[in-house]
Design a protein around this motif. Sequence first.
Motif, PDB file in Angstrom:
ATOM      1  N   THR A 296       0.873  -1.181   0.000  1.00 10.62           N
ATOM      2  CA  THR A 296       0.000   0.000   0.000  1.00 10.62           C
ATOM      3  C   THR A 296       0.902   1.220   0.000  1.00 10.62           C
ATOM      4  O   THR A 296       2.049   1.144   0.457  1.00 10.62           O
ATOM      5  CB  THR A 296      -0.859   0.016   1.281  1.00 10.62           C
ATOM      6  OG1 THR A 296       0.008  -0.186   2.415  1.00 10.62           O
ATOM      7  CG2 THR A 296      -1.927  -1.053   1.272  1.00 10.62           C
TER       8      THR A 296
ATOM      9  N   SER B  34       4.687  -0.495   2.280  1.00 13.55           N
ATOM     10  CA  SER B  34       4.697   0.140   3.600  1.00 13.55           C
ATOM     11  C   SER B  34       5.096  -0.863   4.666  1.00 13.55           C
ATOM     12  O   SER B  34       4.819  -2.057   4.546  1.00 13.55           O
ATOM     13  CB  SER B  34       3.304   0.655   3.951  1.00 13.55           C
ATOM     14  OG  SER B  34       2.871   1.581   2.992  1.00 13.55           O
TER      15      SER B  34
ATOM     16  N   TRP C 124      -4.528  -3.361  11.879  1.00 16.91           N
ATOM     17  CA  TRP C 124      -4.783  -1.991  11.398  1.00 16.91           C
ATOM     18  C   TRP C 124      -5.561  -1.174  12.423  1.00 16.91           C
ATOM     19  O   TRP C 124      -5.285   0.001  12.647  1.00 16.91           O
ATOM     20  CB  TRP C 124      -5.575  -2.032  10.076  1.00 16.91           C
ATOM     21  CG  TRP C 124      -4.798  -2.570   8.899  1.00 16.91           C
ATOM     22  CD1 TRP C 124      -5.098  -3.660   8.147  1.00 16.91           C
ATOM     23  CD2 TRP C 124      -3.596  -2.013   8.316  1.00 16.91           C
ATOM     24  NE1 TRP C 124      -4.167  -3.844   7.142  1.00 16.91           N
ATOM     25  CE2 TRP C 124      -3.237  -2.840   7.231  1.00 16.91           C
ATOM     26  CE3 TRP C 124      -2.789  -0.914   8.622  1.00 16.91           C
ATOM     27  CZ2 TRP C 124      -2.119  -2.612   6.432  1.00 16.91           C
ATOM     28  CZ3 TRP C 124      -1.665  -0.670   7.831  1.00 16.91           C
ATOM     29  CH2 TRP C 124      -1.349  -1.519   6.759  1.00 16.91           C
TER      30      TRP C 124
ATOM     31  N   LYS D  40      -5.025   8.936   7.508  1.00 15.13           N
ATOM     32  CA  LYS D  40      -4.297   8.913   6.229  1.00 15.13           C
ATOM     33  C   LYS D  40      -3.650   7.551   5.932  1.00 15.13           C
ATOM     34  O   LYS D  40      -3.102   7.341   4.852  1.00 15.13           O
ATOM     35  CB  LYS D  40      -3.174   9.961   6.263  1.00 15.13           C
ATOM     36  CG  LYS D  40      -3.685  11.380   6.238  1.00 15.13           C
ATOM     37  CD  LYS D  40      -2.505  12.326   6.021  1.00 15.13           C
ATOM     38  CE  LYS D  40      -2.879  13.743   6.371  1.00 15.13           C
ATOM     39  NZ  LYS D  40      -1.820  14.492   7.019  1.00 15.13           N
TER      40      LYS D  40
ATOM     41  N   VAL E 219      -3.179   4.082   4.666  1.00 16.40           N
ATOM     42  CA  VAL E 219      -3.900   3.250   3.682  1.00 16.40           C
ATOM     43  C   VAL E 219      -3.692   1.781   4.057  1.00 16.40           C
ATOM     44  O   VAL E 219      -2.556   1.299   4.111  1.00 16.40           O
ATOM     45  CB  VAL E 219      -3.369   3.501   2.248  1.00 16.40           C
ATOM     46  CG1 VAL E 219      -4.152   2.675   1.229  1.00 16.40           C
ATOM     47  CG2 VAL E 219      -3.421   4.981   1.905  1.00 16.40           C
ATOM     48  N   THR E 220      -4.775   1.075   4.326  1.00 13.12           N
ATOM     49  CA  THR E 220      -4.663  -0.327   4.754  1.00 13.12           C
ATOM     50  C   THR E 220      -4.821  -1.264   3.553  1.00 13.12           C
ATOM     51  O   THR E 220      -5.289  -0.857   2.486  1.00 13.12           O
ATOM     52  CB  THR E 220      -5.736  -0.652   5.810  1.00 13.12           C
ATOM     53  OG1 THR E 220      -7.019  -0.479   5.199  1.00 13.12           O
ATOM     54  CG2 THR E 220      -5.635   0.270   7.009  1.00 13.12           C
ATOM     55  N   GLY E 221      -4.430  -2.490   3.752  1.00 11.19           N
ATOM     56  CA  GLY E 221      -4.537  -3.505   2.697  1.00 11.19           C
ATOM     57  C   GLY E 221      -4.029  -4.812   3.259  1.00 11.19           C
ATOM     58  O   GLY E 221      -3.575  -4.855   4.410  1.00 11.19           O
TER      59      GLY E 221
END
Length: 391
Positions: free
Chosen positions: A193, A219, A240, A254, A256-258
Amino acid sequence: MERTQVAIIGGGPAGMLLSHMLHLDGIDSVVLERQTRDHVLKRIRAGVLEYGTVKLLREVGLGERMEREGHAHDGTWIAWENRRPFLIDTKRHTGKQMWSFGQTAITEELYRVRARDGGRVIDDVRQVTLHDLTGERPWIGFERNDKTQRLECEFVAGCDGHHGVSRNGIPKERLRTFERAYPFGWLGIMSETPPLGDIMYAQHSRGFALASQRNPMLSRYYIQCDLATDPDEWPDERFWEELKLRFPPDIAHKIVTGPSVEKSIAPLRSFVSEPMSYGRLFLAGDSAHIVPPTGAKGLNLAVSDVYYLHRALIAQIKRSDGRYLERYSETALRRVWNAERLSWQLTQLLHVFPDDDDFTRRVRLDEFDYLQSSTAAQAALAEQYVGLPFE
Ligand code: APR
Ligand code: PHB
């Protein structure tokens, strides 16, 4: 039987960088590595480079991929619960930047250039033993494919990490070790991400957290965890959620998770073993010292040790000048202890310890407030965070 000028035990970043730098000066070396190539190239470690590390990697021809995939930073942020975030501003106080670039990529690059230049790296070796370290002709015994072999050399570089055998080549009565184990670990994940624009430590009453990065689509995040934590009990959603609770809401929002592509736990430890040399054996990197990851000094120390050791070996081999080798241990240890103290200090400052009382918490808050208000304190931290210059 094989012969070389410098036998290097361990094919991590310390051993491979030393082998590469010796080669640039026409000195032959052989690297003996216990693990398979695949294992070595897949290991995930920290990824923040000091200014001196970046400069040295560029000078020895390893800058290209770092420039392409890595990222320069003016410093690292500390996001403190209920306080204004603070930037350890290395650019402002030292004129130097740090660099995000993973150790995994550096290791790949080192293996690539050693292969290109015909370097000898023997993987998958067993039963490495060190002999005649105080004589003129030391030698290394090892097994490969169940065959016993012998490598004769002039010097031995012990670059085999914390669990290696080289440190034991120094007689016990000469060794002094210093250590501290911290009562927690870091649970880390890697996700494909886009990272936050900055590297950011979070201090929070739920525990420390860190937002870092490897490249524009990779990340790295960590949260402080109990040592007994089982990563399987931390599915991505839970990770997360906890991570976001530890950052101020405007920053959390801000992130960004995945899906994670890796998840693991690392314990935190400080360890130094002195001296770093004995006869013709010289230790470099994790074989002599480890730091907790707070401050990301581990790889940078391996690089500064190699800088000093390479210079000393060149002086001895090319000019019969042994003065640098004689002082290798004390020179390397000065930088090591600075990084040991800094990473210990940042660990104390940013984590929740099980035995914290109100007094400790209040003093910690004062340390942060002082940092926010004093340019002198900011400059001192920035100077050490960016890395003391090589002597
Ligand atoms: N014989 C040969 N090789 C060995 C032996 C042995 N008996 N024991 C260990 N090794 C190898 C390991 O498999 C590893 O590949 O030595 C290598 C040491 O590499 P690292 O542990 O990466 O240590 P170093 O090269 O000093 O790099 C320091 O690594 O642990 C991180 O935070 C640390 O970033 C820092 C960097
Ligand atoms: C990392 O990117 O893995 C990292 C960054 C900063 C640290 C430690 C680790 O202090």
